[in-house]
Design a protein around this motif. Structure first.
Motif, PDB file in Angstrom:
ATOM      1  N   THR A  34      36.026  16.022 -88.015  1.00 10.56           N
ATOM      2  CA  THR A  34      35.125  14.882 -88.216  1.00 10.56           C
ATOM      3  C   THR A  34      34.058  14.856 -87.134  1.00 10.56           C
ATOM      4  OG1 THR A  34      36.741  13.508 -89.370  1.00 10.56           O
ATOM      5  CG2 THR A  34      34.989  12.353 -88.199  1.00 10.56           C
ATOM      6  N   ARG A  35      34.440  15.098 -85.900  1.00  9.90           N
ATOM      7  CA  ARG A  35      33.480  15.060 -84.794  1.00  9.90           C
ATOM      8  C   ARG A  35      32.342  16.047 -85.021  1.00  9.90           C
ATOM      9  NH1 ARG A  35      31.433  16.902 -80.371  1.00  9.90           N
ATOM     10  NH2 ARG A  35      31.178  15.619 -78.481  1.00  9.90           N
ATOM     11  N   GLN A  36      32.655  17.200 -85.602  1.00  4.94           N
ATOM     12  CA  GLN A  36      31.639  18.215 -85.847  1.00  4.94           C
ATOM     13  C   GLN A  36      30.589  17.768 -86.859  1.00  4.94           C
ATOM     14  OE1 GLN A  36      34.170  21.473 -86.987  1.00  4.94           O
ATOM     15  NE2 GLN A  36      34.409  22.219 -84.898  1.00  4.94           N
ATOM     16  N   GLN A  37      30.901  16.750 -87.654  1.00  2.62           N
ATOM     17  CA  GLN A  37      29.967  16.242 -88.651  1.00  2.62           C
ATOM     18  C   GLN A  37      29.052  15.148 -88.093  1.00  2.62           C
ATOM     19  OE1 GLN A  37      29.777  17.556 -91.685  1.00  2.62           O
ATOM     20  NE2 GLN A  37      31.544  18.894 -91.398  1.00  2.62           N
ATOM     21  N   LEU A  38      29.404  14.609 -86.928  1.00  3.79           N
ATOM     22  CA  LEU A  38      28.683  13.462 -86.388  1.00  3.79           C
ATOM     23  C   LEU A  38      27.510  13.876 -85.516  1.00  3.79           C
ATOM     24  CD1 LEU A  38      31.790  11.313 -85.379  1.00  3.79           C
ATOM     25  CD2 LEU A  38      30.482  11.221 -87.508  1.00  3.79           C
ATOM     26  N   ILE A  39      26.434  13.119 -85.606  1.00  5.13           N
ATOM     27  CA  ILE A  39      25.231  13.387 -84.812  1.00  5.13           C
ATOM     28  C   ILE A  39      24.783  12.080 -84.178  1.00  5.13           C
ATOM     29  CG2 ILE A  39      22.848  14.220 -84.850  1.00  5.13           C
ATOM     30  CD1 ILE A  39      23.537  15.715 -87.444  1.00  5.13           C
ATOM     31  N   GLU A  40      24.591  12.112 -82.871  1.00  2.06           N
ATOM     32  CA  GLU A  40      24.130  10.910 -82.174  1.00  2.06           C
ATOM     33  C   GLU A  40      22.803  10.428 -82.753  1.00  2.06           C
ATOM     34  OE1 GLU A  40      23.970  10.978 -77.956  1.00  2.06           O
ATOM     35  OE2 GLU A  40      26.049  11.597 -77.698  1.00  2.06           O
ATOM     36  N   GLY A  41      22.713   9.123 -82.983  1.00  2.56           N
ATOM     37  CA  GLY A  41      21.497   8.546 -83.527  1.00  2.56           C
ATOM     38  C   GLY A  41      21.433   8.534 -85.040  1.00  2.56           C
ATOM     39  N   HIS A  42      22.439   9.127 -85.688  1.00  5.82           N
ATOM     40  CA  HIS A  42      22.457   9.175 -87.153  1.00  5.82           C
ATOM     41  C   HIS A  42      23.552   8.261 -87.692  1.00  5.82           C
ATOM     42  CE1 HIS A  42      19.952  12.924 -88.085  1.00  5.82           C
ATOM     43  NE2 HIS A  42      19.811  12.691 -86.786  1.00  5.82           N
ATOM     44  N   GLU A  43      23.359   7.795 -88.918  1.00  4.56           N
ATOM     45  CA  GLU A  43      24.351   6.926 -89.543  1.00  4.56           C
ATOM     46  C   GLU A  43      25.522   7.747 -90.067  1.00  4.56           C
ATOM     47  OE1 GLU A  43      23.566   3.190 -92.155  1.00  4.56           O
ATOM     48  OE2 GLU A  43      23.971   4.830 -93.579  1.00  4.56           O
ATOM     49  N   ALA A  44      26.709   7.180 -89.988  1.00  3.72           N
ATOM     50  CA  ALA A  44      27.904   7.839 -90.507  1.00  3.72           C
ATOM     51  C   ALA A  44      28.829   6.803 -91.118  1.00  3.72           C
ATOM     52  CB  ALA A  44      28.626   8.586 -89.383  1.00  3.72           C
ATOM     53  N   THR A  45      29.590   7.235 -92.098  1.00  2.00           N
ATOM     54  CA  THR A  45      30.635   6.402 -92.693  1.00  2.00           C
ATOM     55  C   THR A  45      31.970   7.077 -92.434  1.00  2.00           C
ATOM     56  OG1 THR A  45      29.186   5.590 -94.457  1.00  2.00           O
ATOM     57  CG2 THR A  45      31.559   5.403 -94.812  1.00  2.00           C
ATOM     58  N   LEU A  46      32.893   6.348 -91.812  1.00  2.00           N
ATOM     59  CA  LEU A  46      34.199   6.902 -91.485  1.00  2.00           C
ATOM     60  C   LEU A  46      35.294   6.050 -92.133  1.00  2.00           C
ATOM     61  CD1 LEU A  46      33.691   7.621 -87.673  1.00  2.00           C
ATOM     62  CD2 LEU A  46      33.551   9.266 -89.556  1.00  2.00           C
ATOM     63  N   PHE A  47      36.223   6.717 -92.820  1.00  2.44           N
ATOM     64  CA  PHE A  47      37.393   6.035 -93.359  1.00  2.44           C
ATOM     65  C   PHE A  47      38.343   5.792 -92.186  1.00  2.44           C
ATOM     66  CE2 PHE A  47      35.573   8.584 -96.742  1.00  2.44           C
ATOM     67  CZ  PHE A  47      35.448   7.638 -97.759  1.00  2.44           C
ATOM     68  N   THR A  48      38.825   4.590 -92.028  1.00  2.00           N
ATOM     69  CA  THR A  48      39.516   4.243 -90.790  1.00  2.00           C
ATOM     70  C   THR A  48      40.934   3.712 -90.969  1.00  2.00           C
ATOM     71  OG1 THR A  48      38.473   2.051 -90.850  1.00  2.00           O
ATOM     72  CG2 THR A  48      37.383   3.757 -89.540  1.00  2.00           C
ATOM     73  N   TYR A  49      41.690   3.913 -89.904  1.00  2.00           N
ATOM     74  CA  TYR A  49      43.040   3.362 -89.799  1.00  2.00           C
ATOM     75  C   TYR A  49      43.123   2.621 -88.473  1.00  2.00           C
ATOM     76  CZ  TYR A  49      48.029   3.101 -88.771  1.00  2.00           C
ATOM     77  OH  TYR A  49      49.275   2.652 -88.425  1.00  2.00           O
ATOM     78  N   LEU A  50      43.552   1.364 -88.495  1.00  2.00           N
ATOM     79  CA  LEU A  50      43.673   0.566 -87.280  1.00  2.00           C
ATOM     80  C   LEU A  50      45.126   0.578 -86.812  1.00  2.00           C
ATOM     81  CD1 LEU A  50      42.437  -1.371 -85.192  1.00  2.00           C
ATOM     82  CD2 LEU A  50      42.963  -3.250 -86.775  1.00  2.00           C
ATOM     83  N   ASN A  51      45.345   1.151 -85.636  1.00  2.00           N
ATOM     84  CA  ASN A  51      46.689   1.197 -85.055  1.00  2.00           C
ATOM     85  C   ASN A  51      46.835   0.044 -84.064  1.00  2.00           C
ATOM     86  OD1 ASN A  51      49.277   2.424 -84.471  1.00  2.00           O
ATOM     87  ND2 ASN A  51      48.413   3.046 -82.508  1.00  2.00           N
ATOM     88  N   VAL A  52      47.761  -0.845 -84.353  1.00  2.00           N
ATOM     89  CA  VAL A  52      47.958  -2.031 -83.511  1.00  2.00           C
ATOM     90  C   VAL A  52      49.220  -1.858 -82.671  1.00  2.00           C
ATOM     91  CG1 VAL A  52      48.281  -4.524 -83.472  1.00  2.00           C
ATOM     92  CG2 VAL A  52      46.837  -3.474 -85.234  1.00  2.00           C
ATOM     93  N   ARG A  53      49.040  -1.916 -81.342  1.00  2.00           N
ATOM     94  CA  ARG A  53      50.174  -1.854 -80.428  1.00  2.00           C
ATOM     95  C   ARG A  53      50.192  -3.124 -79.590  1.00  2.00           C
ATOM     96  NH1 ARG A  53      48.941   3.765 -77.444  1.00  2.00           N
ATOM     97  NH2 ARG A  53      48.142   2.166 -76.031  1.00  2.00           N
ATOM     98  N   GLU A  54      51.231  -3.278 -78.796  1.00  2.00           N
ATOM     99  CA  GLU A  54      51.330  -4.470 -77.962  1.00  2.00           C
ATOM    100  C   GLU A  54      50.195  -4.537 -76.941  1.00  2.00           C
ATOM    101  OE1 GLU A  54      55.102  -4.759 -76.108  1.00  2.00           O
ATOM    102  OE2 GLU A  54      56.222  -4.979 -77.983  1.00  2.00           O
ATOM    103  N   ASP A  55      49.788  -3.358 -76.440  1.00  2.00           N
ATOM    104  CA  ASP A  55      48.792  -3.337 -75.372  1.00  2.00           C
ATOM    105  C   ASP A  55      47.404  -2.885 -75.814  1.00  2.00           C
ATOM    106  OD1 ASP A  55      49.647  -0.794 -75.949  1.00  2.00           O
ATOM    107  OD2 ASP A  55      49.596  -0.080 -73.882  1.00  2.00           O
ATOM    108  N   ALA A  56      47.230  -2.530 -77.078  1.00  2.00           N
ATOM    109  CA  ALA A  56      45.913  -2.042 -77.509  1.00  2.00           C
ATOM    110  C   ALA A  56      45.800  -1.999 -79.033  1.00  2.00           C
ATOM    111  CB  ALA A  56      45.665  -0.642 -76.942  1.00  2.00           C
ATOM    112  N   MET A  57      44.541  -2.013 -79.491  1.00  2.00           N
ATOM    113  CA  MET A  57      44.230  -1.760 -80.896  1.00  2.00           C
ATOM    114  C   MET A  57      43.283  -0.577 -80.931  1.00  2.00           C
ATOM    115  SD  MET A  57      43.845  -5.465 -82.806  1.00  2.00           S
ATOM    116  CE  MET A  57      42.415  -5.970 -81.834  1.00  2.00           C
ATOM    117  N   GLN A  58      43.668   0.472 -81.626  1.00  2.00           N
ATOM    118  CA  GLN A  58      42.868   1.686 -81.661  1.00  2.00           C
ATOM    119  C   GLN A  58      42.485   2.025 -83.097  1.00  2.00           C
ATOM    120  OE1 GLN A  58      45.771   4.134 -79.548  1.00  2.00           O
ATOM    121  NE2 GLN A  58      44.423   4.213 -77.778  1.00  2.00           N
ATOM    122  N   LEU A  59      41.224   2.410 -83.261  1.00  2.00           N
ATOM    123  CA  LEU A  59      40.686   2.717 -84.581  1.00  2.00           C
ATOM    124  C   LEU A  59      40.539   4.235 -84.716  1.00  2.00           C
ATOM    125  CD1 LEU A  59      39.713   0.982 -86.997  1.00  2.00           C
ATOM    126  CD2 LEU A  59      37.388   1.180 -86.070  1.00  2.00           C
TER     127      LEU A  59
END
Length: 202
Positions: A34-59
């Motif tokens: 996925t990172r190889q498809q991304l370009i700074e300054g350009h729009e992107a759509t990413l399908f996401t999963y939100l991982n919820v832990r006691e000390d953090a939420m990571q996407l």
């Protein structure tokens, strides 16, 4: 649940990026593909999963629905968390991973970051039937029994492993290293010249 994010990629890091969605910057962890498809300054759509832990939420974000769906399957396996799941997707294409699991290629799977023999066996045990149904192939089908590839040995193999440990995916570096391996270069020299080629965006 955040199903996807669409916005401008403002920053790119080794394993993540910032996506500006209407003035809110989301940090999204992404696999190498996925990172190889991304370009700074350009729009992107990413399908996401939100991982919820006691000390953090990571996407966690993915360029394709196929990668997203495979990630969800991976983290359903006992002992496989989001970070390991991301490492698996960075180390193999979805197609190669599915075939490795369907074929029960434990040795191939242990080459992935964070995957030992027991984890590889668990992946095969828990996902083999599910992946076979998803891909409409079985371990007996001609497509499934084809070898994924033979890992390079000697100096080339060691150089590939070293480059993978630096964050490059095996499929990105294997062709380059093997093409530069003339039998005369040692491991350190192979790594050096391969890094030069990788820097050219080859």
């Amino acid at each position: 649940m955040i199903g996807y994010v669409r916005g401008i990629v403002t920053h790119l890091f080794k394993e993540s990026c910032y996506v500006d969605v209407h003035g809110v910057g989301y940090r999204v962890y992404v696999p190498t593909t996925t990172r190889q498809q991304l370009i700074e300054g350009h729009e992107a759509t990413l399908f996401t999963y939100l991982n919820v832990r006691e000390d953090a939420m990571q996407l966690y974000g993915f360029w394709t629905e196929e990668e997203y769906e495979l990630f969800i399957l991976l983290i359903s396996v006992s002992g496989i968390g989001p970070k390991v799941g991301l490492g698996i997707l960075s180390g193999m294409t979805p197609e190669a991973f599915k075939l490795a699991v369907i074929n029960g290629q434990v040795q191939q799977l242990t080459k992935l970051p964070g995957i030992g023999k027991k984890s590889a066996e668990r992946l095969v045990l828990e996902l083999k039937d599910k992946l076979a149904k998803m891909t409409h192939i079985s371990a007996e089908s001609p497509a499934a029994i084809q070898p994924i590839g033979v890992a390079a040995s000697g100096a080339a193999g060691e150089a590939i492993e070293a480059l993978v440990s630096l964050g490059y995916s095996e499929r990105d570096v294997a062709d380059i290293v093997e093409s530069l391996d003339d039998g005369k270069r040692d491991v350190s020299e192979l790594i050096k010249v391969s890094l030069i080629e990788l820097g050219k965006g080859r």
